[in-house]
Design a protein around this motif. Structure first.
Motif, PDB file in Angstrom:
ATOM      1  N   ALA A   1     -50.119  18.091 -11.576  1.00 10.37           N
ATOM      2  CA  ALA A   1     -49.419  18.807 -10.507  1.00 10.37           C
ATOM      3  C   ALA A   1     -49.838  20.272 -10.474  1.00 10.37           C
ATOM      4  O   ALA A   1     -50.245  20.847 -11.484  1.00 10.37           O
ATOM      5  CB  ALA A   1     -47.908  18.702 -10.703  1.00 10.37           C
ATOM      6  N   SER A   2     -49.738  20.875  -9.310  1.00 13.23           N
ATOM      7  CA  SER A   2     -50.120  22.275  -9.154  1.00 13.23           C
ATOM      8  C   SER A   2     -49.020  23.176  -9.707  1.00 13.23           C
ATOM      9  O   SER A   2     -47.908  22.748 -10.007  1.00 13.23           O
ATOM     10  CB  SER A   2     -50.356  22.587  -7.676  1.00 13.23           C
ATOM     11  N   ARG A   3     -49.364  24.441  -9.797  1.00 15.96           N
ATOM     12  CA  ARG A   3     -48.424  25.448 -10.292  1.00 15.96           C
ATOM     13  C   ARG A   3     -47.812  26.258  -9.152  1.00 15.96           C
ATOM     14  O   ARG A   3     -47.416  27.408  -9.357  1.00 15.96           O
ATOM     15  CB  ARG A   3     -49.143  26.381 -11.274  1.00 15.96           C
ATOM     16  N   ARG A   4     -47.740  25.688  -7.989  1.00 12.68           N
ATOM     17  CA  ARG A   4     -47.174  26.433  -6.853  1.00 12.68           C
ATOM     18  C   ARG A   4     -45.726  26.815  -7.096  1.00 12.68           C
ATOM     19  O   ARG A   4     -45.290  27.896  -6.695  1.00 12.68           O
ATOM     20  CB  ARG A   4     -47.301  25.605  -5.581  1.00 12.68           C
TER      21      ARG A   4
ATOM     22  N   THR B   1     -41.817  31.155  -8.079  1.00 11.67           N
ATOM     23  CA  THR B   1     -40.791  31.809  -8.897  1.00 11.67           C
ATOM     24  C   THR B   1     -41.200  33.221  -9.269  1.00 11.67           C
ATOM     25  O   THR B   1     -40.389  34.165  -9.178  1.00 11.67           O
ATOM     26  CB  THR B   1     -40.527  30.990 -10.168  1.00 11.67           C
ATOM     27  N   VAL B   2     -42.432  33.399  -9.695  1.00 14.98           N
ATOM     28  CA  VAL B   2     -42.912  34.731 -10.071  1.00 14.98           C
ATOM     29  C   VAL B   2     -42.889  35.679  -8.877  1.00 14.98           C
ATOM     30  O   VAL B   2     -42.447  36.835  -8.985  1.00 14.98           O
ATOM     31  CB  VAL B   2     -44.337  34.627 -10.670  1.00 14.98           C
ATOM     32  N   THR B   3     -43.347  35.200  -7.731  1.00 13.26           N
ATOM     33  CA  THR B   3     -43.358  36.042  -6.525  1.00 13.26           C
ATOM     34  C   THR B   3     -41.942  36.418  -6.110  1.00 13.26           C
ATOM     35  O   THR B   3     -41.667  37.583  -5.770  1.00 13.26           O
ATOM     36  CB  THR B   3     -44.065  35.298  -5.379  1.00 13.26           C
ATOM     37  N   THR B   4     -41.035  35.443  -6.129  1.00 12.55           N
ATOM     38  CA  THR B   4     -39.649  35.715  -5.746  1.00 12.55           C
ATOM     39  C   THR B   4     -38.998  36.705  -6.697  1.00 12.55           C
ATOM     40  O   THR B   4     -38.312  37.644  -6.268  1.00 12.55           O
ATOM     41  CB  THR B   4     -38.845  34.405  -5.728  1.00 12.55           C
ATOM     42  N   ALA B   5     -39.208  36.520  -8.007  1.00 11.26           N
ATOM     43  CA  ALA B   5     -38.610  37.423  -8.981  1.00 11.26           C
ATOM     44  C   ALA B   5     -39.170  38.832  -8.850  1.00 11.26           C
ATOM     45  O   ALA B   5     -38.422  39.822  -8.936  1.00 11.26           O
ATOM     46  CB  ALA B   5     -38.845  36.888 -10.394  1.00 11.26           C
TER      47      ALA B   5
END
Length: 223
Positions: free
Chosen positions: A68-71, A76-80
């Protein structure tokens, strides 16, 4: 300098250091709580979702391979990160509201496991949207353009400063109402609705084998 003076100075430095740490935690508590929730989502639930979606068993018992991809991780990183910027630039109660939204997100992931895939995407995008709205309201409150030049470009006549300040003052209450009340209430109402829909689910995070067997026998209608 005798030992009593040194002891007093050491105690003073220690007390000032503890107060500085306390004031920092107090002023940035909502942001730190939000980042803690983001780390929990990233390390636990994003990882679990990736394994469930993309885990494939290899031949001859050679282990497993995750495809599976890490999207979800990057979302999560972008939102945080964007929320951290919005929280630092926004005045209360926006940071506290965001922390409560992150907390409700983690609680929903914990107690509604059958909808984790949907929750991971939907709630993160809603928090991301809230961060963008908070930044937009910050820009609305703090941005001061050259009103006379802007009015000339748009072909406006009359007192441009009065015109644009009136528009800005008219938009400010509605923007504050949306960011401070309407959007957060919609977010929490959605989380509460998912809890209400899944209140009779057989998937109980803290249930025992006896609880599962009893629910299967009674079809979730109670004991």
């Amino acid at each position: 300098m005798d030992w009593e003076t040194r002891l007093n100075h050491t105690g003073t430095y220690l007390a000032n250091g503890l107060l500085a740490v306390f004031y920092f935690l107090w002023s940035n508590g909502p942001l730190l709580l939000s980042l803690l929730c983001a780390v929990i989502v990233l390390l636990i639930y994003d990882r679990q979702e990736r394994q469930v979606v993309g885990e494939r068993v290899r031949r001859y018992g050679r282990g497993e391979q995750v495809q599976a991809s890490r999207r979800s991780h990057w979302l999560t990183v972008t939102t945080a990160a964007l929320w951290a910027v919005a929280s630092l630039l926004s005045a209360p109660p926006i940071p506290l509201i965001g922390a409560l939204m992150w907390g409700a997100f983690v609680v929903a992931l914990r107690y509604i496991p059958q909808e984790r895939g949907q929750l991971l995407f939907r709630q993160k995008t809603m928090i991301l949207g809230y961060a963008l709205m908070a930044l937009a309201m910050r820009a609305l409150f703090s941005y001061s353009p050259d009103l006379s030049r802007l009015a000339a470009v748009m072909g406006s006549r009359g007192d441009a400063a009065t015109l644009f300040s009136t528009v800005q003052d008219g938009l400010t209450p509605y923007a504050a109402l949306i960011v401070w009340a309407m959007y957060p209430l919609g977010y929490f109402a959605m989380v509460a609705q998912r809890f209400a829909v899944n209140r009779g689910s057989l998937l109980k995070p803290r249930g025992t084998a006896e609880d599962y067997i009893r629910d299967l026998r009674t079809r979730g209608e109670g004991r």
